[in-house]
Design an enzyme around this catalytic site. Structure first.
Site, PDB file in Angstrom:
ATOM      1  N   GLU A 120       0.856  -1.189   0.000  1.00 39.51           N
ATOM      2  CA  GLU A 120       0.000   0.000   0.000  1.00 39.51           C
ATOM      3  C   GLU A 120       0.886   1.230   0.000  1.00 39.51           C
ATOM      4  OE1 GLU A 120      -3.569   0.000   2.602  1.00 39.51           O
ATOM      5  OE2 GLU A 120      -3.183  -2.132   2.835  1.00 39.51           O
ATOM      6  N   HIS A 248      -9.058   9.421   3.856  1.00 34.60           N
ATOM      7  CA  HIS A 248      -8.655   8.395   2.883  1.00 34.60           C
ATOM      8  C   HIS A 248      -8.978   8.930   1.497  1.00 34.60           C
ATOM      9  CE1 HIS A 248      -8.091   4.643   0.799  1.00 34.60           C
ATOM     10  NE2 HIS A 248      -7.758   4.039   1.921  1.00 34.60           N
ATOM     11  N   ARG A 294      -1.201   9.338   2.364  1.00 40.65           N
ATOM     12  CA  ARG A 294      -2.619   9.671   2.149  1.00 40.65           C
ATOM     13  C   ARG A 294      -2.923  11.157   2.206  1.00 40.65           C
ATOM     14  NH1 ARG A 294      -5.378   4.806   5.602  1.00 40.65           N
ATOM     15  NH2 ARG A 294      -4.643   3.240   4.151  1.00 40.65           N
ATOM     16  N   HIS A 355     -11.389   9.260   7.642  1.00 38.81           N
ATOM     17  CA  HIS A 355     -11.123   7.827   7.769  1.00 38.81           C
ATOM     18  C   HIS A 355     -10.615   7.420   9.151  1.00 38.81           C
ATOM     19  CE1 HIS A 355     -10.135   3.840   6.313  1.00 38.81           C
ATOM     20  NE2 HIS A 355      -8.840   3.989   6.533  1.00 38.81           N
ATOM     21  N   ARG A 390      -1.107   8.559   9.453  1.00 40.50           N
ATOM     22  CA  ARG A 390      -0.858   7.129   9.654  1.00 40.50           C
ATOM     23  C   ARG A 390      -0.431   6.422   8.374  1.00 40.50           C
ATOM     24  NH1 ARG A 390      -4.292   2.542   9.187  1.00 40.50           N
ATOM     25  NH2 ARG A 390      -6.043   3.889   8.679  1.00 40.50           N
TER      26      ARG A 390
HETATM   27  P1  FAD Z   1     -13.226  -0.583  16.397  1.00 39.91           P
HETATM   28  O1  FAD Z   1     -12.902  -1.739  15.587  1.00 39.91           O
HETATM   29  O2  FAD Z   1     -13.863   0.562  15.727  1.00 39.91           O
HETATM   30  O3  FAD Z   1     -14.182  -1.070  17.568  1.00 39.91           O
HETATM   31  C1  FAD Z   1     -14.792  -0.132  18.420  1.00 39.91           C
HETATM   32  C2  FAD Z   1     -15.710  -0.855  19.370  1.00 39.91           C
HETATM   33  O4  FAD Z   1     -16.111   0.049  20.376  1.00 39.91           O
HETATM   34  C3  FAD Z   1     -16.975  -1.412  18.761  1.00 39.91           C
HETATM   35  O5  FAD Z   1     -17.214  -2.678  19.310  1.00 39.91           O
HETATM   36  C4  FAD Z   1     -18.061  -0.461  19.248  1.00 39.91           C
HETATM   37  O6  FAD Z   1     -19.307  -1.075  19.423  1.00 39.91           O
HETATM   38  C5  FAD Z   1     -17.498  -0.083  20.585  1.00 39.91           C
HETATM   39  N1  FAD Z   1     -17.995   1.171  21.142  1.00 39.91           N
HETATM   40  C6  FAD Z   1     -17.915   2.420  20.638  1.00 39.91           C
HETATM   41  N2  FAD Z   1     -18.494   3.283  21.478  1.00 39.91           N
HETATM   42  C7  FAD Z   1     -18.945   2.576  22.536  1.00 39.91           C
HETATM   43  C8  FAD Z   1     -19.655   2.887  23.713  1.00 39.91           C
HETATM   44  N3  FAD Z   1     -20.072   4.132  23.997  1.00 39.91           N
HETATM   45  N4  FAD Z   1     -19.966   1.886  24.568  1.00 39.91           N
HETATM   46  C9  FAD Z   1     -19.616   0.600  24.302  1.00 39.91           C
HETATM   47  N5  FAD Z   1     -18.946   0.255  23.195  1.00 39.91           N
HETATM   48  C10 FAD Z   1     -18.621   1.231  22.328  1.00 39.91           C
HETATM   49  N6  FAD Z   1      -6.772  -0.256   9.311  1.00 39.91           N
HETATM   50  C11 FAD Z   1      -5.785  -1.099   8.952  1.00 39.91           C
HETATM   51  O7  FAD Z   1      -4.794  -1.241   9.681  1.00 39.91           O
HETATM   52  N7  FAD Z   1      -5.888  -1.821   7.794  1.00 39.91           N
HETATM   53  C12 FAD Z   1      -6.958  -1.725   6.962  1.00 39.91           C
HETATM   54  O8  FAD Z   1      -7.020  -2.392   5.947  1.00 39.91           O
HETATM   55  C13 FAD Z   1      -7.991  -0.824   7.319  1.00 39.91           C
HETATM   56  N8  FAD Z   1      -9.072  -0.667   6.506  1.00 39.91           N
HETATM   57  C14 FAD Z   1     -10.113   0.112   6.935  1.00 39.91           C
HETATM   58  C15 FAD Z   1     -11.271   0.176   6.164  1.00 39.91           C
HETATM   59  C16 FAD Z   1     -12.372   0.887   6.614  1.00 39.91           C
HETATM   60  C17 FAD Z   1     -13.621   0.951   5.789  1.00 39.91           C
HETATM   61  C18 FAD Z   1     -12.313   1.556   7.863  1.00 39.91           C
HETATM   62  C19 FAD Z   1     -13.495   2.319   8.390  1.00 39.91           C
HETATM   63  C20 FAD Z   1     -11.151   1.519   8.617  1.00 39.91           C
HETATM   64  C21 FAD Z   1     -10.050   0.798   8.167  1.00 39.91           C
HETATM   65  N9  FAD Z   1      -8.881   0.718   8.919  1.00 39.91           N
HETATM   66  C22 FAD Z   1      -7.870  -0.121   8.531  1.00 39.91           C
HETATM   67  C23 FAD Z   1      -8.810   1.349  10.240  1.00 39.91           C
HETATM   68  C24 FAD Z   1      -9.091   0.267  11.291  1.00 39.91           C
HETATM   69  O9  FAD Z   1     -10.102  -0.580  10.826  1.00 39.91           O
HETATM   70  C25 FAD Z   1      -9.519   0.840  12.629  1.00 39.91           C
HETATM   71  O10 FAD Z   1      -8.701   1.903  12.995  1.00 39.91           O
HETATM   72  C26 FAD Z   1      -9.434  -0.241  13.687  1.00 39.91           C
HETATM   73  O11 FAD Z   1     -10.203  -1.344  13.280  1.00 39.91           O
HETATM   74  C27 FAD Z   1      -9.904   0.268  15.023  1.00 39.91           C
HETATM   75  O12 FAD Z   1      -9.993  -0.818  15.900  1.00 39.91           O
HETATM   76  P2  FAD Z   1     -10.491  -0.587  17.376  1.00 39.91           P
HETATM   77  O13 FAD Z   1     -10.490  -1.913  18.030  1.00 39.91           O
HETATM   78  O14 FAD Z   1      -9.720   0.511  17.979  1.00 39.91           O
HETATM   79  O15 FAD Z   1     -11.979  -0.024  17.202  1.00 39.91           O
HETATM   80  C1  SIN Z   2      -7.354   0.518   2.804  1.00 42.03           C
HETATM   81  O1  SIN Z   2      -7.584  -0.655   2.552  1.00 42.03           O
HETATM   82  O2  SIN Z   2      -7.092   1.364   1.949  1.00 42.03           O
HETATM   83  C2  SIN Z   2      -7.402   0.962   4.232  1.00 42.03           C
HETATM   84  C3  SIN Z   2      -6.128   0.653   4.875  1.00 42.03           C
HETATM   85  C4  SIN Z   2      -5.949   1.438   6.140  1.00 42.03           C
HETATM   86  O3  SIN Z   2      -6.756   2.287   6.478  1.00 42.03           O
HETATM   87  O4  SIN Z   2      -4.925   1.209   6.791  1.00 42.03           O
END
Ligand code: FAD
Ligand code: SIN
Length: 523
Positions: A120, A248, A294, A355, A390
């Site tokens: 990427e 993004h 990005r 993003h 990032r």
């Molecule tokens: P999340 O996975 O967002 O989980 C948050 C949790 O908190 C959920 O369970 C939610 O229900 C809970 N929550 C929120 N508020 C509350 C509340 N008030 N009370 C109780 N629970 C709550 N990153 C990469 O490294 N590689 C990728 O390929 C990539 N692709 C992406 C594609 C998309 C479409 C998106 C949106 C993001 C992408 N990212 C990627 C970024 C990455 O997915 C996120 O930054 C990462 O998954 C965050 O993980 P997390 O565990 O911190 O939070």
């Molecule tokens: C993507 O697949 O372009 C998202 C990857 C990321 O947010 O790290």
């Protein structure tokens, strides 16, 4: 008055994405009694579930030093060196040991014993493990299945946290004032009953993910309203780097696509950005061309769109790749086809969207925040890894690494202490006369927040725009806080209260920093 249940545990994990689940599983492995809560009825609903591109591991001709350099380069020089070192040296091993061997995530392979590594933007090597283009779904599903094997993890989906419980703030005991401020759990809404329950914990871990939904255009699902940032701020924990919101570059331009992401991995396989009349332009903006960081790509797209009066640019994979696009990116292929775009044949109309939050609740290398007994991991936390912008596919890795490290630190410190004992925290007090919620008003408040953030605290910022945003969001925040005190407590009210507070935090951080760097660009 609604009845109030009370729950007790060693560790309360708020959020069930990669960070929360990795933390819960690791803490349970270390013998702790864990409760994990999440917002939606489906425990898998999270940003993690929608991740596409993949997770950074160690590529074949790769080294920790090369990965560290790439992270620092993308972060525009202000990444925290300690965090970078941990991720670059320990991260890939954790992917192998935890996600592959322990949890069994089915990453794509190029042969029986070989993983297929993707590339990427801004990565000097192919080092990204993926599960076709649905990596997040593969990881999240495997983690949820793994968690279900543990008897010392109790899961409560559909239980949004309202506020962190802190001493002395929530205590009715006047002597609590003399205790060191500390977190002892959370007030939590039970969506099914409308009751507010008290969850008491020796340690609390915020793993609530991101804030994309405070912007008009975002890749994030509805769950990402910035709750954790707002809750931590109300509890008095320190937040940093909140001005660095990553946009993004490539989301599908279509009125019904709701910010559907077109993974950067397409550009990793050769796809190029072109103007609407078919001219590639990224070489005019960066030596790295279409694989520039990005922030640079998003700004270049914005400039081209403004210059030409176009509403979008094209991402063309059909003309530039040898790979079988349908096989490598089946989910993106199908979703675009649903909108009559065959990405094997025609270019994809794309626009940037909010993003990722590079900043958050400041934590140390073990996930500790500035508030005693409160930890944070994942997108809500700021380890400093990402600096001002990032590097692709490091977010899932950071969530994994800090999820596990947080659990280890808690287990190392835990000595049976129950700081919530004798804390005199009363049951939740509902207002005497509850005001019914009018969804039309809530909707309009969101429209105001999102469009203000998009237009004034977006890809290109100016001091005047930021001043306006700060004032307008501040006004809205006061009104919403006032309404919250009287309103019927339903999920949409919790979201709105948190969303406006988080928006204000971002606007204020952006206004206070007049240096353009990474994702924070002031003209
Ligand atoms: P999340 O996975 O967002 O989980 C948050 C949790 O908190 C959920 O369970 C939610 O229900 C809970 N929550 C929120 N508020 C509350 C509340 N008030 N009370 C109780 N629970 C709550 N990153 C990469 O490294 N590689 C990728 O390929 C990539 N692709 C992406 C594609 C998309 C479409 C998106 C949106 C993001 C992408 N990212 C990627 C970024 C990455 O997915 C996120 O930054 C990462 O998954 C965050 O993980 P997390 O565990 O911190 O939070
Ligand atoms: C993507 O697949 O372009 C998202 C990857 C990321 O947010 O790290």
């Amino acid at each position: 008055m609604k009845t109030d249940e009370t729950y007790y545990c060693d560790v309360l994990v708020i959020g069930s994405g990669i960070a929360g689940l990795a933390c819960a599983i690791s803490a349970a492995d270390l013998g702790l009694d864990v409760i994990i809560i999440s917002k939606e009825a489906s425990i898998a609903e999270s940003n993690t579930f929608y991740a596409q591109g993949g997770i950074v591991a160690r590529g074949q001709d790769d080294t920790p030093e090369l990965l560290a350099e790439d992270i620092i380069q993308a972060g525009d020089g202000i990444s925290n060196p300690d965090a970078v070192k941990i991720v670059a040296y320990e991260g890939p091993g954790m992917v192998e040991d935890f996600l592959v061997k322990k949890v069994g995530v089915p990453f794509s392979r190029s042969g029986e014993d070989e993983f297929e590594f993707a590339r990427e933007a801004s990565h000097s090597r192919r080092r990204i493990l993926h599960s076709k283009d649905s990596t997040g779904k593969a990881i999240e599903t495997a983690l949820v299945d793994k968690m279900a094997e543990y008897r010392n993890i109790r899961a409560f989906p559909g239980f949004p946290a309202i506020d962190l419980l802190t001493i002395p703030h929530h205590s009715t005991n006047p002597l609590a004032l003399y205790r060191e401020p500390q977190c002892i759990g959370a007030y939590v809404l039970n969506n099914a009953t409308g009751h507010v329950e008290r969850f008491f914990a020796s340690y609390t871990v915020l793993a609530t993910g991101g804030l994309g939904r405070i912007y008009l255009h975002t890749t994030n699902p509805p769950v990402a309203t910035g709750d954790g940032f707002a809750m931590a701020d109300r509890a008095g924990a320190r937040l940093i780097n909140m001005e660095y919101i990553q946009f993004h570059p490539t989301t599908l331009f279509h009125k019904d696509a709701d910010g559907f992401l077109i993974s950067e991995a397409l550009r990793g396989e050769g796809a190029r950005l072109k103007t609407k009349d078919g001219v590639p332009f990224m070489a005019n903006y960066s030596e790295l061309g279409d694989l520039a960081p990005r922030d640079e790509v998003s700004r270049a797209m914005y400039e081209e769109m403004i210059k030409r009066g176009d509403a979008y640019v094209y991402l063309d994979i059909a003309s530039y790749t040898e790979i079988n696009v349908k096989k490598r990116f089946p989910m993106i292929y199908q979703r675009c086809l649903d909108f009559d775009i065959d990405i094997q044949k025609v270019p994809i109309p794309v626009v940037p969207a909010a993003h990722y939050s590079c900043g958050g609740v400041q934590v140390d290398t073990w996930g500790k925040t500035s508030l005693k007994c409160l930890y944070a991991a994942g997108e809500v936390a700021a380890t400093g890894l990402h600096g001002a912008n990032r590097l692709a596919s490091t977010s899932l890795l950071e969530g994994l690494v800090w999820g596990i490290r947080t659990a280890k630190d808690i287990a190392g410190n835990f000595n049976g202490n129950k700081p919530y004992k004798e804390s005199d925290i009363p049951p939740w007090q509902f207002p005497e006369r509850v005001e019914e919620v009018d969804p039309a008003l809530i909707h309009q408040d969101w429209v105001s927040i999102k469009s203000t953030m998009w237009n004034y605290v977006g890809i290109i910022r100016t001091v005047r725009r930021l001043q306006r945003a700060w004032a307008d969001i501040g006004y809205l925040k006061n009104r919403i806080d006032d309404f919250y005190r009287r309103a019927q407590l339903v999920p949409m009210v919790i979201d709105l209260r948190n969303g406006v507070r988080t928006a204000r935090i971002v606007a204020e951080a952006a206004l206070k920093n007049n240096v353009s760097r990474g994702a924070h660009f002031i003209r």
